[in-house]
Design a protein around this motif. Structure first.
Motif, PDB file in Angstrom:
ATOM      1  N   GLY A 136       0.837  -1.207   0.000  1.00 20.25           N
ATOM      2  CA  GLY A 136       0.000   0.000   0.000  1.00 20.25           C
ATOM      3  C   GLY A 136       0.866   1.249   0.000  1.00 20.25           C
ATOM      4  N   ALA A 137       1.867   1.271   0.869  1.00 21.85           N
ATOM      5  CA  ALA A 137       2.748   2.452   0.964  1.00 21.85           C
ATOM      6  C   ALA A 137       3.538   2.635  -0.331  1.00 21.85           C
ATOM      7  CB  ALA A 137       3.694   2.309   2.160  1.00 21.85           C
ATOM      8  N   GLU A 138       4.001   1.515  -0.893  1.00 18.45           N
ATOM      9  CA  GLU A 138       4.778   1.616  -2.137  1.00 18.45           C
ATOM     10  C   GLU A 138       3.934   2.171  -3.283  1.00 18.45           C
ATOM     11  OE1 GLU A 138       6.538  -2.252  -2.708  1.00 18.45           O
ATOM     12  OE2 GLU A 138       7.890  -1.875  -1.012  1.00 18.45           O
ATOM     13  N   ARG A 139       2.676   1.757  -3.291  1.00 16.77           N
ATOM     14  CA  ARG A 139       1.794   2.203  -4.375  1.00 16.77           C
ATOM     15  C   ARG A 139       1.529   3.707  -4.318  1.00 16.77           C
ATOM     16  NH1 ARG A 139      -3.621  -0.907  -4.340  1.00 16.77           N
ATOM     17  NH2 ARG A 139      -2.457  -2.792  -3.937  1.00 16.77           N
ATOM     18  N   VAL A 140       1.388   4.254  -3.096  1.00 16.70           N
ATOM     19  CA  VAL A 140       0.999   5.673  -3.009  1.00 16.70           C
ATOM     20  C   VAL A 140       2.196   6.630  -2.941  1.00 16.70           C
ATOM     21  CG1 VAL A 140      -1.197   5.081  -1.903  1.00 16.70           C
ATOM     22  CG2 VAL A 140       0.748   5.737  -0.452  1.00 16.70           C
ATOM     23  N   ARG A 141       3.369   6.087  -2.607  1.00 17.85           N
ATOM     24  CA  ARG A 141       4.538   6.965  -2.419  1.00 17.85           C
ATOM     25  C   ARG A 141       4.823   7.868  -3.623  1.00 17.85           C
ATOM     26  NH1 ARG A 141       8.062   3.201  -0.061  1.00 17.85           N
ATOM     27  NH2 ARG A 141       7.186   3.426   2.027  1.00 17.85           N
ATOM     28  N   PRO A 142       4.765   7.353  -4.865  1.00 22.30           N
ATOM     29  CA  PRO A 142       5.041   8.237  -6.014  1.00 22.30           C
ATOM     30  C   PRO A 142       4.061   9.419  -6.107  1.00 22.30           C
ATOM     31  CG  PRO A 142       5.016   5.930  -6.703  1.00 22.30           C
ATOM     32  CD  PRO A 142       4.544   5.959  -5.277  1.00 22.30           C
ATOM     33  N   ILE A 143       2.802   9.204  -5.720  1.00 18.31           N
ATOM     34  CA  ILE A 143       1.830  10.325  -5.769  1.00 18.31           C
ATOM     35  C   ILE A 143       2.263  11.373  -4.747  1.00 18.31           C
ATOM     36  CG2 ILE A 143      -0.617  10.988  -5.638  1.00 18.31           C
ATOM     37  CD1 ILE A 143      -1.331   7.981  -5.680  1.00 18.31           C
ATOM     38  N   ALA A 144       2.620  10.898  -3.551  1.00 18.28           N
ATOM     39  CA  ALA A 144       3.027  11.807  -2.476  1.00 18.28           C
ATOM     40  C   ALA A 144       4.271  12.591  -2.896  1.00 18.28           C
ATOM     41  CB  ALA A 144       3.301  11.008  -1.203  1.00 18.28           C
ATOM     42  N   GLU A 145       5.236  11.883  -3.472  1.00 14.23           N
ATOM     43  CA  GLU A 145       6.490  12.554  -3.854  1.00 14.23           C
ATOM     44  C   GLU A 145       6.249  13.616  -4.920  1.00 14.23           C
ATOM     45  OE1 GLU A 145       9.126   9.314  -4.820  1.00 14.23           O
ATOM     46  OE2 GLU A 145       9.514   8.912  -2.677  1.00 14.23           O
ATOM     47  N   SER A 146       5.364  13.327  -5.863  1.00 23.05           N
ATOM     48  CA  SER A 146       5.167  14.331  -6.919  1.00 23.05           C
ATOM     49  C   SER A 146       4.438  15.561  -6.370  1.00 23.05           C
ATOM     50  CB  SER A 146       4.507  13.731  -8.161  1.00 23.05           C
ATOM     51  OG  SER A 146       3.142  13.598  -7.953  1.00 23.05           O
ATOM     52  N   THR A 147       3.523  15.370  -5.402  1.00 22.67           N
ATOM     53  CA  THR A 147       2.858  16.558  -4.823  1.00 22.67           C
ATOM     54  C   THR A 147       3.865  17.392  -4.025  1.00 22.67           C
ATOM     55  OG1 THR A 147       0.805  15.303  -4.633  1.00 22.67           O
ATOM     56  CG2 THR A 147       0.912  17.358  -3.401  1.00 22.67           C
ATOM     57  N   VAL A 148       4.698  16.722  -3.233  1.00 24.87           N
ATOM     58  CA  VAL A 148       5.684  17.477  -2.434  1.00 24.87           C
ATOM     59  C   VAL A 148       6.615  18.263  -3.365  1.00 24.87           C
ATOM     60  CG1 VAL A 148       7.689  17.225  -0.889  1.00 24.87           C
ATOM     61  CG2 VAL A 148       5.575  15.963  -0.406  1.00 24.87           C
ATOM     62  N   GLU A 149       7.026  17.625  -4.445  1.00 23.83           N
ATOM     63  CA  GLU A 149       7.919  18.282  -5.411  1.00 23.83           C
ATOM     64  C   GLU A 149       7.228  19.522  -6.022  1.00 23.83           C
ATOM     65  OE1 GLU A 149      10.839  17.219  -5.320  1.00 23.83           O
ATOM     66  OE2 GLU A 149      11.817  18.055  -7.089  1.00 23.83           O
ATOM     67  N   LEU A 150       5.957  19.351  -6.386  1.00 25.16           N
ATOM     68  CA  LEU A 150       5.186  20.455  -6.973  1.00 25.16           C
ATOM     69  C   LEU A 150       5.048  21.610  -5.976  1.00 25.16           C
ATOM     70  CD1 LEU A 150       3.252  21.597  -9.203  1.00 25.16           C
ATOM     71  CD2 LEU A 150       1.389  20.379  -8.050  1.00 25.16           C
ATOM     72  N   VAL A 151       4.740  21.268  -4.722  1.00 18.61           N
ATOM     73  CA  VAL A 151       4.542  22.310  -3.701  1.00 18.61           C
ATOM     74  C   VAL A 151       5.864  23.045  -3.454  1.00 18.61           C
ATOM     75  CG1 VAL A 151       3.921  22.712  -1.271  1.00 18.61           C
ATOM     76  CG2 VAL A 151       2.568  21.139  -2.651  1.00 18.61           C
ATOM     77  N   LYS A 152       6.957  22.286  -3.429  1.00 23.33           N
ATOM     78  CA  LYS A 152       8.270  22.929  -3.232  1.00 23.33           C
ATOM     79  C   LYS A 152       8.562  23.914  -4.366  1.00 23.33           C
ATOM     80  CE  LYS A 152      10.968  19.565  -0.614  1.00 23.33           C
ATOM     81  NZ  LYS A 152      12.052  18.564  -0.752  1.00 23.33           N
ATOM     82  N   GLN A 153       8.271  23.465  -5.572  1.00 23.83           N
ATOM     83  CA  GLN A 153       8.497  24.348  -6.731  1.00 23.83           C
ATOM     84  C   GLN A 153       7.668  25.610  -6.612  1.00 23.83           C
ATOM     85  OE1 GLN A 153       7.595  22.017 -10.175  1.00 23.83           O
ATOM     86  NE2 GLN A 153       9.628  21.065 -10.218  1.00 23.83           N
ATOM     87  N   ARG A 154       6.394  25.431  -6.284  1.00 18.99           N
ATOM     88  CA  ARG A 154       5.483  26.575  -6.190  1.00 18.99           C
ATOM     89  C   ARG A 154       5.955  27.573  -5.133  1.00 18.99           C
ATOM     90  NH1 ARG A 154       0.716  24.749  -9.007  1.00 18.99           N
ATOM     91  NH2 ARG A 154       1.794  24.570 -10.974  1.00 18.99           N
ATOM     92  N   MET A 155       6.519  27.033  -4.031  1.00 18.41           N
ATOM     93  CA  MET A 155       6.913  27.910  -2.930  1.00 18.41           C
ATOM     94  C   MET A 155       8.319  28.484  -3.107  1.00 18.41           C
ATOM     95  SD  MET A 155       5.382  25.956   0.443  1.00 18.41           S
ATOM     96  CE  MET A 155       4.836  27.325   1.481  1.00 18.41           C
ATOM     97  N   GLY A 156       9.052  27.977  -4.090  1.00 18.01           N
ATOM     98  CA  GLY A 156      10.421  28.452  -4.301  1.00 18.01           C
ATOM     99  C   GLY A 156      11.441  27.740  -3.429  1.00 18.01           C
ATOM    100  N   LEU A 157      11.068  26.586  -2.886  1.00 27.00           N
ATOM    101  CA  LEU A 157      12.009  25.808  -2.074  1.00 27.00           C
ATOM    102  C   LEU A 157      12.983  25.066  -2.985  1.00 27.00           C
ATOM    103  CD1 LEU A 157       9.370  24.399   0.422  1.00 27.00           C
ATOM    104  CD2 LEU A 157      11.243  25.917   1.051  1.00 27.00           C
ATOM    105  N   TYR A 158      14.017  24.510  -2.394  1.00 32.50           N
ATOM    106  CA  TYR A 158      15.022  23.763  -3.162  1.00 32.50           C
ATOM    107  C   TYR A 158      14.406  22.492  -3.716  1.00 32.50           C
ATOM    108  CZ  TYR A 158      19.155  21.027  -4.211  1.00 32.50           C
ATOM    109  OH  TYR A 158      20.081  20.251  -4.833  1.00 32.50           O
ATOM    110  N   THR A 159      14.570  22.242  -4.998  1.00 31.34           N
ATOM    111  CA  THR A 159      14.055  21.002  -5.589  1.00 31.34           C
ATOM    112  C   THR A 159      15.159  20.290  -6.339  1.00 31.34           C
ATOM    113  OG1 THR A 159      13.360  22.274  -7.519  1.00 31.34           O
ATOM    114  CG2 THR A 159      11.657  21.753  -5.897  1.00 31.34           C
ATOM    115  N   ARG A 160      14.930  18.991  -6.596  1.00 34.69           N
ATOM    116  CA  ARG A 160      15.952  18.175  -7.280  1.00 34.69           C
ATOM    117  C   ARG A 160      16.139  18.603  -8.731  1.00 34.69           C
ATOM    118  NH1 ARG A 160      13.415  12.794  -6.531  1.00 34.69           N
ATOM    119  NH2 ARG A 160      11.891  13.840  -5.241  1.00 34.69           N
ATOM    120  N   SER A 161      14.996  18.938  -9.391  1.00 33.59           N
ATOM    121  CA  SER A 161      15.113  19.242 -10.821  1.00 33.59           C
ATOM    122  C   SER A 161      15.019  20.740 -11.064  1.00 33.59           C
ATOM    123  CB  SER A 161      14.024  18.513 -11.577  1.00 33.59           C
ATOM    124  OG  SER A 161      12.793  18.722 -10.911  1.00 33.59           O
TER     125      SER A 161
END
Ligand code: TYM
Length: 329
Positions: free
Chosen positions: A304-329
């Motif tokens: 269950g955790a493995e299945r949802v982790r990619p969704i969680a990671e992409s939202t966190v990445e998007l929110v970081k980008q929107r806020m101007g935080l440091y992101t990987r890409s």
């Protein structure tokens, strides 16, 4: 694409028929029409002290009860909140856009804080973590009992505030309450909602209560001074017993009235007890089977955790980008 459903239960206390009728029963019904995520919110449970060994075993108990109630782990993701770091990462970012006044107004916060000697900051932040659970998965629908409606409104307020500050980011989640059973009351005190943490052995019927205990608790339930059921003058205790019966059987209102009008309270209680037992006995049997199978639950939770982790990671990445935080890409 199917709309997404998210909901959760705290692994504290014993799951009761209120949790089942307010939430789980709806989840089971909805799961095949949506992409569903059902979460055991252990990080919420620790906002009030939990003995670690008890918490560890409660997490598994709740997971087993989800499955025993009819959640299909092949179709729905059953997972533990602390297994996906995105819940706490996003919670911090949301905390920074949430005015303290919004949190201090929450009725559950006020009630829980009044019962504590020292109020942990986690208790105040509780609804922000809950907003994070929902927004992390961009959930469209959140099936809950009535007591969570205020937290859901706050979730939408936080999402709206974030979207207006940083641009469209979050989906607005919709609250889904059951038609009957959204607020099951305590059997001993029908003015208060049935609660996992309320003391008193006559307060709640736990999903794992044996039949004789269910009968005893329901036979002792508080009623009123009328001799028999009268739909126009009944008190909250009788209304609650009828709501429990109706939520389990899904009988229409007219059938309820025709069947129960004039029935003596002793007979009403017997019928309610038998309906509850009829519905929870098969669940208890499945619970025994699930907990006897070594490694099964652990596998379900890992997957269950493995299945949802990619969704969680992409939202966190998007929110970081929107806020101007440091992101990987
Ligand atoms: P919790 O663990 O208190 O309750 C789990 C679910 O049961 C419902 N419920 C009831 N429904 C009817 N009658 C009652 N007496 C009754 N008591 C409880 C609750 O409304 C809930 O749906 N904060 C949440 C857990 C949570 C959550 C989330 C829920 C954390 N993150 C994100 C949805 C989405 C809670 O404490 O539920």
């Amino acid at each position: 694409m199917k709309a997404r459903v998210f909901s959760g239960v705290q692994p504290s206390g014993n799951l009761h028929i209120g949790n089942y009728l307010g939430a789980l029963k709806n989840w089971v019904k909805m799961q095949h029409n949506y992409e569903s995520i059902f979460c055991i919110v252990d990080l919420h449970a620790i906002t009030v002290y939990q003995p670690p060994d008890e918490l560890r075993s409660k997490i598994k108990e709740i997971a087993a009860l989800f499955l025993a109630a009819g959640i299909d782990p092949k179709h729905s993701s059953v997972m533990v909140q602390s297994a996906v770091p995105g819940h706490t990462e996003l919670a911090w970012m949301l905390t920074c856009v949430t005015p303290v006044g919004w949190l201090e107004r929450m009725t559950q916060y006020k009630a829980k804080a009044a019962a504590q000697e020292t109020v942990g900051d986690g208790l105040l932040q509780y609804p922000v973590l809950m907003a994070s659970d929902i927004l992390l998965y961009q959930a469209n629908i959140v099936p809950v009992g009535d007591d969570q409606a205020q937290h859901l409104e706050l979730t939408r307020d936080i999402a709206q505030r974030f979207n207006s500050l940083y641009g469209e980011t979050f989906v607005m989640p919709e609250t889904k309450l059951p038609a009957v059973g959204a607020r099951i009351m305590g059997l001993d005190e029908p003015e208060k909602k049935m609660s996992k943490s309320a003391p008193g052995s006559g307060h709640a019927v736990a999903l794992l209560d044996p039949p004789d205990v269910v009968r005893k608790k329901i036979m002792r339930a508080t009623t009123d001074s009328n001799p028999a059921v009268d739909f126009s003058t009944m008190g909250p205790g009788v209304r609650n017993l009828l709501a429990i019966f109706q939520a389990f059987t899904e009988w229409p209102d007219e059938k309820m009235r025709a069947h129960f009008t004039g029935m003596r309270y002793g007979d009403l209680k017997k019928q309610v007890a038998e309906v509850v037992i009829e519905h929870i006995e098969p669940l208890q049997k499945r619970y025994q089977e699930i907990t006897c199978e070594p490694g099964y639950l652990e596998g379900v939770l890992r997957e269950g955790a493995e299945r949802v982790r990619p969704i969680a990671e992409s939202t966190v990445e998007l929110v970081k980008q929107r806020m101007g935080l440091y992101t990987r890409s």
